[in-house]
Design a protein around this motif. Structure first.
Motif, short mmCIF file in Angstrom:
data_model
loop_
_atom_site.label_atom_id
_atom_site.label_comp_id
_atom_site.label_asym_id
_atom_site.label_seq_id
_atom_site.Cartn_x
_atom_site.Cartn_y
_atom_site.Cartn_z
N THR A 204 0.83 -1.33 -0.07
CA THR A 204 -0.10 0.02 -0.03
C THR A 204 0.95 1.20 0.22
O THR A 204 1.90 1.44 0.73
CB THR A 204 -0.76 -0.07 1.19
OG1 THR A 204 -1.75 -1.00 1.11
CG2 THR A 204 -1.63 1.18 1.33
N VAL A 205 0.42 2.36 -0.92
CA VAL A 205 1.31 3.45 -1.15
C VAL A 205 0.20 4.53 -0.81
O VAL A 205 -0.86 4.49 -1.17
CB VAL A 205 2.04 3.67 -2.51
CG1 VAL A 205 2.80 4.85 -2.32
CG2 VAL A 205 2.89 2.34 -2.59
N ILE A 265 0.02 -3.09 -6.41
CA ILE A 265 0.32 -1.89 -5.58
C ILE A 265 -0.94 -1.33 -5.44
O ILE A 265 -1.80 -1.27 -6.18
CB ILE A 265 1.25 -1.07 -6.49
CG1 ILE A 265 2.66 -1.50 -6.80
CG2 ILE A 265 1.36 0.33 -5.72
CD1 ILE A 265 3.42 -0.71 -7.74
N ILE A 266 -1.16 -1.10 -4.14
CA ILE A 266 -2.75 -0.41 -3.76
C ILE A 266 -2.49 1.07 -3.27
O ILE A 266 -1.52 1.34 -2.47
CB ILE A 266 -3.35 -1.27 -2.63
CG1 ILE A 266 -3.50 -2.62 -3.04
CG2 ILE A 266 -4.44 -0.77 -1.99
CD1 ILE A 266 -3.94 -3.69 -1.62
N TRP A 267 -3.02 1.88 -3.86
CA TRP A 267 -2.92 3.22 -3.49
C TRP A 267 -4.24 3.91 -2.61
O TRP A 267 -5.34 3.42 -2.76
CB TRP A 267 -3.26 4.17 -4.92
CG TRP A 267 -2.05 3.68 -5.92
CD1 TRP A 267 -1.95 2.80 -6.92
CD2 TRP A 267 -0.81 4.33 -5.89
NE1 TRP A 267 -0.57 2.90 -7.42
CE2 TRP A 267 0.04 3.86 -6.80
CE3 TRP A 267 -0.12 5.35 -5.05
CZ2 TRP A 267 1.34 4.18 -7.17
CZ3 TRP A 267 0.92 5.81 -5.24
CH2 TRP A 267 2.12 5.32 -6.04
N ASP A 268 -3.74 4.43 -1.60
CA ASP A 268 -4.53 4.94 -0.48
C ASP A 268 -4.91 6.22 -0.78
O ASP A 268 -4.21 7.29 -0.35
CB ASP A 268 -3.84 4.50 0.74
CG ASP A 268 -4.71 4.90 2.17
OD1 ASP A 268 -5.82 5.30 1.73
OD2 ASP A 268 -4.40 4.92 3.18
N ALA A 269 -5.81 6.67 -1.49
CA ALA A 269 -6.16 7.88 -1.89
C ALA A 269 -6.74 8.85 -0.65
O ALA A 269 -6.88 9.76 -0.87
CB ALA A 269 -7.15 7.90 -3.21
N SER A 270 -6.91 8.21 0.54
CA SER A 270 -7.41 8.73 1.48
C SER A 270 -6.35 9.68 2.17
O SER A 270 -6.50 10.44 2.98
CB SER A 270 -8.21 8.07 2.74
OG SER A 270 -6.93 7.09 3.27
N LYS A 271 -4.94 9.31 1.84
CA LYS A 271 -3.67 10.08 2.51
C LYS A 271 -3.40 11.32 1.49
O LYS A 271 -3.73 11.12 0.11
CB LYS A 271 -2.70 8.96 2.39
CG LYS A 271 -2.76 7.85 3.58
CD LYS A 271 -3.02 8.36 4.88
CE LYS A 271 -3.18 7.11 5.90
NZ LYS A 271 -4.10 6.21 5.71
N PRO A 272 -2.82 12.11 2.07
CA PRO A 272 -2.47 13.32 1.18
C PRO A 272 -1.41 13.25 0.21
O PRO A 272 -0.42 12.18 0.24
CB PRO A 272 -1.69 14.27 1.98
CG PRO A 272 -1.19 13.55 3.42
CD PRO A 272 -2.22 12.29 3.31
N ASP A 273 -1.39 13.69 -1.13
CA ASP A 273 -0.83 13.75 -2.16
C ASP A 273 0.48 14.68 -2.06
O ASP A 273 1.67 14.29 -2.51
CB ASP A 273 -1.29 14.00 -3.58
CG ASP A 273 -1.98 12.68 -4.14
OD1 ASP A 273 -1.52 11.71 -3.84
OD2 ASP A 273 -2.71 12.76 -4.82
#
Length: 312
Positions: A204-205, A265-273
């Protein structure tokens, strides 16, 4: 403007870190004979009295100010007081003591995060202070802006040859690979090497993977730093960029492939970019004749191998 005297005492502040260790390697290759270093246990640069005593005793002729408290989005968001307080103290003590005790020249290493979050791309030095900063690293950025301004002030008031360079995102040996407090590239290297070696199914990224970033190997930065010490003396800061711009998603794929990771690869879009795009305009440096030499893929291959060797 006199070239660096390689037989004079040269102090590299932060010699164990990513930038400082690269500068030490570059000076050693160049043949410098009196490189001064102190680790944190020997000299706490946040301590004004200790810093002044060091400069008074050792009298370095040249100073590379690469010491700083650094970290990624999580660390900057969690410890803003540490980031602004520690960095202001380090910069103030080193710059003042270097001038007070007769250093010929000082190079202050800033950061590309000093520029506004949404300024035009690529980022020119003139864009400084033209808009709001990225909120996730505002405290660190303000400290670095203050260091740049201090160099300018000491040059104008005291004639001290203090110059400032703003490197793009750096990576290389001796980076901070902390699982929570590191920058994006070393964080990805740690995660994907660990996942590959333990045959994990997924990684997870943080974020969406869409932001664009420019990366430079620390050895290229060190080469540019030495070039500037020999060829530049002015009040304006100087960008140090590589033109190696890549999306975070593409970067993750490169690191995963290099590490041998074959999972998802799992993208955690709840975290800031963080900042959507951050690429420096290095035209002024390039016009002086300097060029980077380490392509991103080649550099990542080297650092993944270095990480495996030093973090088994």
């Amino acid at each position: 403007m006199m070239p660096l005297d390689l037989e004079a005492p040269i102090y590299v502040a932060g010699h164990r870190g990513l930038a400082g260790s690269a500068i030490v390697r570059r000076l050693q290759r160049e043949g410098a004979t009196r490189i001064l270093t102190r680790d944190r246990k020997e000299l706490d640069l946040r301590n004004q009295e200790a810093t002044n005593a060091f400069f008074k005793t050792e009298r370095p002729a040249y100073v590379f100010l690469a010491a700083a408290k650094v970290g990624g989005i999580y660390a900057n968001s969690s410890y803003p007081a540490d980031f602004i307080g520690d960095n202001l103290a380090i910069q103030t003590n080193v710059i003042h003591s270097a001038w007070q005790h007769g250093a010929r020249k000082l190079l202050f290493l800033g950061s590309s995060c000093i520029y506004p979050r949404d300024c035009p791309q690529p980022i020119k030095e003139d864009y400084l202070l033209t808009g709001p900063l990225e909120a996730t690293n505002e405290a660190y950025a303000i400290a670095k802006i203050a260091g740049l301004a201090m160099c300018q002030a000491y040059r104008r008031q005291h004639g001290f040859d203090a110059i400032s360079a703003m490197p793009t995102n750096l990576y290389g040996p001796n980076d901070n690979f902390h699982p929570e407090n590191s920058h994006v590239l070393p964080a990805l290297i740690r995660r994907f090497v660990g996942a590959a070696d333990h045959k994990t199914d997924n990684v997870t990224v943080w974020g969406s993977g869409k932001p664009l970033r420019e990366f430079m190997h620390s050895d290229d930065m060190a080469d540019a730093a030495l070039f500037l010490m020999n060829n530049y003396s002015d009040v304006a800061p100087m960008n140090i960029g590589s033109n190696d711009e890549v999306s975070i998603a593409s970067l993750a794929q490169i690191v995963a492939s290099t590490a041998g990771f074959r999972g998802d690869i799992i993208w955690d879009a709840s975290k800031p970019d963080g900042t959507p795009r951050k690429r420096l305009d290095s035209t002024r440096l390039l016009d002086l004749g300097w060029r980077p030499s380490i392509p991103l893929k080649e550099g990542i291959d080297e650092v993944v191998a270095w990480f495996r060797q030093h973090y088994p």
